[in-house]
Design an enzyme around this catalytic site. Sequence first.
Site, PDB file in Angstrom:
ATOM      1  N   TYR A 167     106.002  70.612  57.269  1.00 15.70           N
ATOM      2  CA  TYR A 167     107.078  70.547  58.258  1.00 15.70           C
ATOM      3  C   TYR A 167     106.461  70.900  59.607  1.00 15.70           C
ATOM      4  O   TYR A 167     105.260  70.739  59.812  1.00 15.70           O
ATOM      5  CB  TYR A 167     108.175  71.535  57.789  1.00 15.70           C
ATOM      6  CG  TYR A 167     109.458  71.513  58.559  1.00 15.70           C
ATOM      7  CD1 TYR A 167     110.249  70.368  58.602  1.00 15.70           C
ATOM      8  CD2 TYR A 167     109.894  72.649  59.239  1.00 15.70           C
ATOM      9  CE1 TYR A 167     111.443  70.365  59.315  1.00 15.70           C
ATOM     10  CE2 TYR A 167     111.087  72.650  59.943  1.00 15.70           C
ATOM     11  CZ  TYR A 167     111.857  71.499  59.974  1.00 15.70           C
ATOM     12  OH  TYR A 167     113.035  71.512  60.675  1.00 15.70           O
ATOM     13  N   ARG A 203     112.829  60.068  69.528  1.00 16.13           N
ATOM     14  CA  ARG A 203     112.514  61.353  70.156  1.00 16.13           C
ATOM     15  C   ARG A 203     112.127  62.315  69.045  1.00 16.13           C
ATOM     16  O   ARG A 203     112.915  63.127  68.595  1.00 16.13           O
ATOM     17  CB  ARG A 203     113.731  61.879  70.942  1.00 16.13           C
ATOM     18  CG  ARG A 203     113.431  63.039  71.861  1.00 16.13           C
ATOM     19  CD  ARG A 203     114.312  64.236  71.518  1.00 16.13           C
ATOM     20  NE  ARG A 203     113.894  64.855  70.281  1.00 16.13           N
ATOM     21  CZ  ARG A 203     114.651  65.607  69.513  1.00 16.13           C
ATOM     22  NH1 ARG A 203     115.905  65.815  69.801  1.00 16.13           N
ATOM     23  NH2 ARG A 203     114.190  66.157  68.404  1.00 16.13           N
ATOM     24  N   LYS A 239     112.053  66.580  56.719  1.00 14.63           N
ATOM     25  CA  LYS A 239     113.356  67.252  56.602  1.00 14.63           C
ATOM     26  C   LYS A 239     113.790  67.286  55.136  1.00 14.63           C
ATOM     27  O   LYS A 239     114.325  68.286  54.649  1.00 14.63           O
ATOM     28  CB  LYS A 239     114.411  66.499  57.425  1.00 14.63           C
ATOM     29  CG  LYS A 239     114.174  66.582  58.924  1.00 14.63           C
ATOM     30  CD  LYS A 239     114.646  67.903  59.502  1.00 14.63           C
ATOM     31  CE  LYS A 239     114.127  68.097  60.911  1.00 14.63           C
ATOM     32  NZ  LYS A 239     114.559  69.349  61.525  1.00 14.63           N
ATOM     33  N   GLU A 259     118.736  62.346  62.740  1.00 12.86           N
ATOM     34  CA  GLU A 259     117.608  63.180  63.171  1.00 12.86           C
ATOM     35  C   GLU A 259     116.832  62.530  64.300  1.00 12.86           C
ATOM     36  O   GLU A 259     116.463  61.353  64.212  1.00 12.86           O
ATOM     37  CB  GLU A 259     116.671  63.394  61.967  1.00 12.86           C
ATOM     38  CG  GLU A 259     115.627  64.464  62.198  1.00 12.86           C
ATOM     39  CD  GLU A 259     116.234  65.861  62.271  1.00 12.86           C
ATOM     40  OE1 GLU A 259     117.077  66.191  61.425  1.00 12.86           O
ATOM     41  OE2 GLU A 259     115.854  66.611  63.194  1.00 12.86           O
ATOM     42  N   ASP A 260     116.572  63.292  65.334  1.00 15.06           N
ATOM     43  CA  ASP A 260     115.624  62.909  66.388  1.00 15.06           C
ATOM     44  C   ASP A 260     115.884  61.547  67.024  1.00 15.06           C
ATOM     45  O   ASP A 260     114.949  60.767  67.267  1.00 15.06           O
ATOM     46  CB  ASP A 260     114.182  63.030  65.859  1.00 15.06           C
ATOM     47  CG  ASP A 260     113.792  64.496  65.643  1.00 15.06           C
ATOM     48  OD1 ASP A 260     114.667  65.378  65.805  1.00 15.06           O
ATOM     49  OD2 ASP A 260     112.632  64.774  65.316  1.00 15.06           O
ATOM     50  N   ASP A 287     121.512  66.684  63.174  1.00 22.22           N
ATOM     51  CA  ASP A 287     120.765  67.925  62.969  1.00 22.22           C
ATOM     52  C   ASP A 287     120.339  68.582  64.274  1.00 22.22           C
ATOM     53  O   ASP A 287     120.305  69.806  64.376  1.00 22.22           O
ATOM     54  CB  ASP A 287     119.528  67.605  62.120  1.00 22.22           C
ATOM     55  CG  ASP A 287     118.730  68.836  61.776  1.00 22.22           C
ATOM     56  OD1 ASP A 287     119.343  69.874  61.497  1.00 22.22           O
ATOM     57  OD2 ASP A 287     117.494  68.759  61.775  1.00 22.22           O
ATOM     58  N   ASP A 288     119.994  67.777  65.283  1.00 25.35           N
ATOM     59  CA  ASP A 288     119.471  68.350  66.532  1.00 25.35           C
ATOM     60  C   ASP A 288     120.583  68.956  67.375  1.00 25.35           C
ATOM     61  O   ASP A 288     120.405  70.010  67.978  1.00 25.35           O
ATOM     62  CB  ASP A 288     118.713  67.276  67.308  1.00 25.35           C
ATOM     63  CG  ASP A 288     117.591  66.736  66.456  1.00 25.35           C
ATOM     64  OD1 ASP A 288     116.625  67.462  66.232  1.00 25.35           O
ATOM     65  OD2 ASP A 288     117.719  65.598  65.949  1.00 25.35           O
ATOM     66  N   ASN A 337     109.673  72.165  69.868  1.00 20.65           N
ATOM     67  CA  ASN A 337     108.749  71.868  68.769  1.00 20.65           C
ATOM     68  C   ASN A 337     107.904  70.650  69.098  1.00 20.65           C
ATOM     69  O   ASN A 337     108.357  69.794  69.852  1.00 20.65           O
ATOM     70  CB  ASN A 337     109.529  71.555  67.492  1.00 20.65           C
ATOM     71  CG  ASN A 337     110.273  72.754  66.986  1.00 20.65           C
ATOM     72  OD1 ASN A 337     109.744  73.843  66.930  1.00 20.65           O
ATOM     73  ND2 ASN A 337     111.532  72.551  66.637  1.00 20.65           N
TER      74      ASN A 337
HETATM   75  O1  LIG Z   1     112.178  69.514  63.183  1.00 23.03           O
HETATM   76  C1  LIG Z   1     112.197  70.631  63.726  1.00 23.03           C
HETATM   77  O2  LIG Z   1     111.288  71.442  63.621  1.00 23.03           O
HETATM   78  C2  LIG Z   1     113.425  71.009  64.509  1.00 23.03           C
HETATM   79  C3  LIG Z   1     114.056  69.809  65.057  1.00 23.03           C
HETATM   80  O3  LIG Z   1     114.976  69.237  64.500  1.00 23.03           O
HETATM   81  C4  LIG Z   1     113.457  69.197  66.253  1.00 23.03           C
HETATM   82  O4  LIG Z   1     112.609  69.820  66.907  1.00 23.03           O
HETATM   83  O5  LIG Z   1     113.835  68.059  66.539  1.00 23.03           O
HETATM   84 MG   LIG Z   2     115.055  67.209  64.985  1.00 26.94          MG
END
Ligand SMILES: O=C([O-])CC(=O)C(=O)O
Ligand SMILES: [Mg+2]
Length: 557
Positions: free
Chosen positions: A95, A151, A169, A240-241, A263-264, A415
């Site tokens: 991760y 992103r 994830k 996600e992202d 999630d973000d 991150n």
């Molecule tokens: O994935 C991770 O560490 C946390 C997160 O959702 C991101 O930074 O987009």
């Molecule tokens: Mg994310």
Amino acid sequence: MTTYITKALSSLATNGTLTPPLTPNENDAKSILRSSSPHPLISPEQNLLRLKAHLQNLPTDLLKHVHLSKIRREDPSLYFSAIRDDLTGLAPIVYTPTVGEACQKYSHIYQGPEGLYLSIDDKDRMPEILAEYAAKLSTTPQILVVTDGSRILGLGDLGIGGMGISVGKLNLYVAGGGVNPHGCLPVVLDMGTNTESIRNDPLYIGLRRPRASLEEATEFMDRFMAAASSAFPNAVIQHEDFYSEAAFAFLDKYKNQYRMFNDDIEGTGSVILGGFMAAAKQASAASGKALKDHRVVFLGGGSAAVGVAKEMMNFFKMQGLTEDEARERFWLIDTKGLITSTRPDVVAGKLASHKKYFIRNDTEGKEYPSLADVVEYVKPTALVGLSTTFGAFGEDVVRRMADLNEAPIIFPLSNPTSKCELSFADALNWTGGKVVFASGSPYAPIERDGLLREPGQGNNFLVFPGIGFGALQAGAKRVTEAMITASAIALSEALNEEEKKAGLLYPRLDRIREVSARVAAGVVRKAQEEGVDTNEKLRGLDDQALIKEMNDAQWWP
Ligand SMILES: O=C([O-])CC(=O)C(=O)O
Ligand SMILES: [Mg+2]
């Protein structure tokens, strides 16, 4: 086989790539044939030991990540046994931060499909493609993590390389949440990429076109969401992202229609609300300031920043403030400075719509372009970084936070580590050890003044597995905002006495299964209260019984 892989891995270590692809020689081929039946004397325990020993010998985290990915595809039980055995040690490999590098080099380290790759060119065939895919699966997906790669963490538009984050994830869904690995489906929606170097890379495995416009992307998403929800009617879909504008647009559009969450925006929001509840208590105990009087400056104006600020407003509402009063506790800084009603781009109507909620109206025509200006103006008790700018919390600002506060709350959350605003060591040094700290990617504990200082990791993996698992177990028709806030409260209540004594903001990683069960139970309970649950078996249970149900439903390797 082993020699073949060792060679491939050492080429990766020296060249950073697996090219040119190695072909097994004759001897390798023979050993591949011989190794096709299981060795009668090898036990699962020995396999685990062998894997650990092998990982220790691999020189870089990326090589470890690649090796572990191969193990996951070949032997999920061994893979998740290893993670269960040492989650704290392996989370940074499977991760963040290593998963970021894996996404950047995705097409170079690609070893075969890991989930569902969908192309915008096929947008008219979504129902057929998904139905066909569903028919081929032996188990029904329960959790889908979907990205468009636009992103990835703070690393920008990585196109199809985003698949790495969907996979990463889901690793945490299994390891931390107890979802059956066969119920996990990572998805990447390939809509092109605006990163030219990726598009021009001869090894790139995605579409070589600029990224689709939001309008085109929405058309594709509409079809994907409808087809996925119909092919996998019980699954929870985690977004996600996606880049900020798309992330908010899709969340707004689909949250009342499908069993989905972002999630973000929501996961990060929840985890930071949970950590802030503990941090504010510590800081107020040191300063004597009332909890409702905390003042929070955000560096960053993306989906995570706005999502976190909105979720954190619940903290102030819990102290009795109205919505307007709670909003007044936040100051957001984007690339152009503090977001004020008088800033030229704001006056010209050019501010992205998701940021409008946090426009400050009380700055009397004065602008505050830099973080240092804003800190001087606001005199915040807390600093939150979601700017994706490495080192953006500089020494002057951090020292000033320590002048202003007995216990300054500083959360550099970007991150991976290469984008983090402030390291734990600098935070301790520049505040003389006064800092209340949480970062998005992990830092090691540091001994200071005879005390072991343990940094918090305010990463959404502390809640998304519980949110998804809870929504799944409840058979929730939707994932409501109140269910997200319930996850934060459950997380904050999961701290045990030892952790509180040690001054931790978050439970320790080795208790993640227990924590996820509590988070899931909180989510189920809220789904019941909101009337969006469908699983009658979980109704009428008390809290302990509900947590036990969640624990019992977890898959173990
Ligand atoms: O994935 C991770 O560490 C946390 C997160 O959702 C991101 O930074 O987009
Ligand atoms: Mg994310």
